[in-house]
Design a protein around this motif. Structure first.
Motif, PDB file in Angstrom:
ATOM      1  N   VAL A 143      -6.295 -25.099  28.062  1.00  0.00           N
ATOM      2  CA  VAL A 143      -6.205 -23.657  27.874  1.00  0.00           C
ATOM      3  C   VAL A 143      -7.085 -23.271  26.689  1.00  0.00           C
ATOM      4  CG1 VAL A 143      -4.640 -21.751  27.361  1.00  0.00           C
ATOM      5  CG2 VAL A 143      -3.839 -23.663  28.743  1.00  0.00           C
ATOM      6  N   THR A 144      -7.949 -22.266  26.887  1.00  0.00           N
ATOM      7  CA  THR A 144      -8.749 -21.760  25.772  1.00  0.00           C
ATOM      8  C   THR A 144      -8.079 -20.515  25.230  1.00  0.00           C
ATOM      9  OG1 THR A 144     -10.145 -20.486  27.260  1.00  0.00           O
ATOM     10  CG2 THR A 144     -10.912 -22.673  26.671  1.00  0.00           C
ATOM     11  N   GLU A 145      -8.040 -20.413  23.915  1.00  0.00           N
ATOM     12  CA  GLU A 145      -7.349 -19.299  23.259  1.00  0.00           C
ATOM     13  C   GLU A 145      -8.305 -18.574  22.320  1.00  0.00           C
ATOM     14  OE1 GLU A 145      -4.003 -20.873  21.184  1.00  0.00           O
ATOM     15  OE2 GLU A 145      -2.991 -21.520  22.988  1.00  0.00           O
ATOM     16  N   HIS A 165      -8.651 -18.456  29.594  1.00  0.00           N
ATOM     17  CA  HIS A 165      -9.132 -19.390  30.618  1.00  0.00           C
ATOM     18  C   HIS A 165      -8.198 -20.592  30.711  1.00  0.00           C
ATOM     19  CE1 HIS A 165     -12.100 -21.197  33.251  1.00  0.00           C
ATOM     20  NE2 HIS A 165     -12.035 -22.299  32.557  1.00  0.00           N
ATOM     21  N   VAL A 166      -7.905 -21.008  31.931  1.00  0.00           N
ATOM     22  CA  VAL A 166      -7.098 -22.201  32.177  1.00  0.00           C
ATOM     23  C   VAL A 166      -7.877 -23.091  33.130  1.00  0.00           C
ATOM     24  CG1 VAL A 166      -4.938 -23.106  33.104  1.00  0.00           C
ATOM     25  CG2 VAL A 166      -4.940 -20.941  31.865  1.00  0.00           C
TER      26      VAL A 166
END
Length: 190
Positions: free
Chosen positions: A22-24, A36-37
């Protein structure tokens, strides 16, 4: 009982894992924003026993499959296809005719080549022959060379061949034909 590529093993625990990345993005207040996952490769950890008269052969097969990176198929309470990334055994007095083991499996995707040796018929039909090969040097067809002393006598025909071959070298090279309407053949290069 479970099987790995048809070899019987006794599995006590199966631990499948289905990770994602997961982008945070940080925000001023509250929880970070997730934008984005991406799914990761599935993994499975196994532990159990390899016992029986073929225990050593089964262990040797698993070690060879791990070293070669062979894709194996596991069937137990879960089904899994992947490569063996870790395998360890323990040989102690509690298991008389075999050993305990732990193993990690990882899902893989194998890419295939997109190279094709020959073009299919519709693609061959689209490929056009070369129309303009540029300026070509003329080929000298005369192969007779006069030998020095003691060689062939020079006759009138060999003298005329030399004259024609010398004139063909002096002449300008011929041009390949250019299709009508081509901007390169008209002299208009704008």
């Amino acid at each position: 009982m479970a099987k790995i590529d048809g070899k019987y093993i006794t599995v006590e625990t199966e631990a499948p894992d289905y990770p994602v990345t997961v982008t945070e993005q940080p925000v001023e207040k509250g929880v970070n924003l997730v934008d984005h996952v991406q799914a990761g490769a599935w993994t499975m950890s196994l532990s159990g026993l390899i016992v029986g008269p073929d225990a050593d052969k089964t262990r040797a097969y698993i070690v060879a499959a791990k070293d070669k990176g062979k894709v194996v198929r596991y069937v137990g309470r879960n089904r899994f296809t992947g490569v063996i990334t870790a395998f360890s055994t323990s040989h102690d007095y509690t298991v008389a005719n075999g050993m305990t083991f732990s193993m990690d499996l990882r899902e893989v995707r194998i890419a295939t080549s997109s190279y094709v040796a020959t073009l299919p018929a519709p693609v061959k039909a689209q490929a056009a022959a070369v129309a303009n090969k540029g300026t070509q040097q003329p080929k000298n067809k005369s192969k007779s060379k006069g030998k020095g002393k003691g060689g062939k006598k020079k006759t009138a025909s060999t003298k005329s061949n030399k004259a024609t071959s010398a004139s063909s070298v002096i002449n300008k090279p011929t041009r390949a034909p250019i299709k009508p309407g081509n901007k390169w053949g008209t002299g208009n290069l704008q």
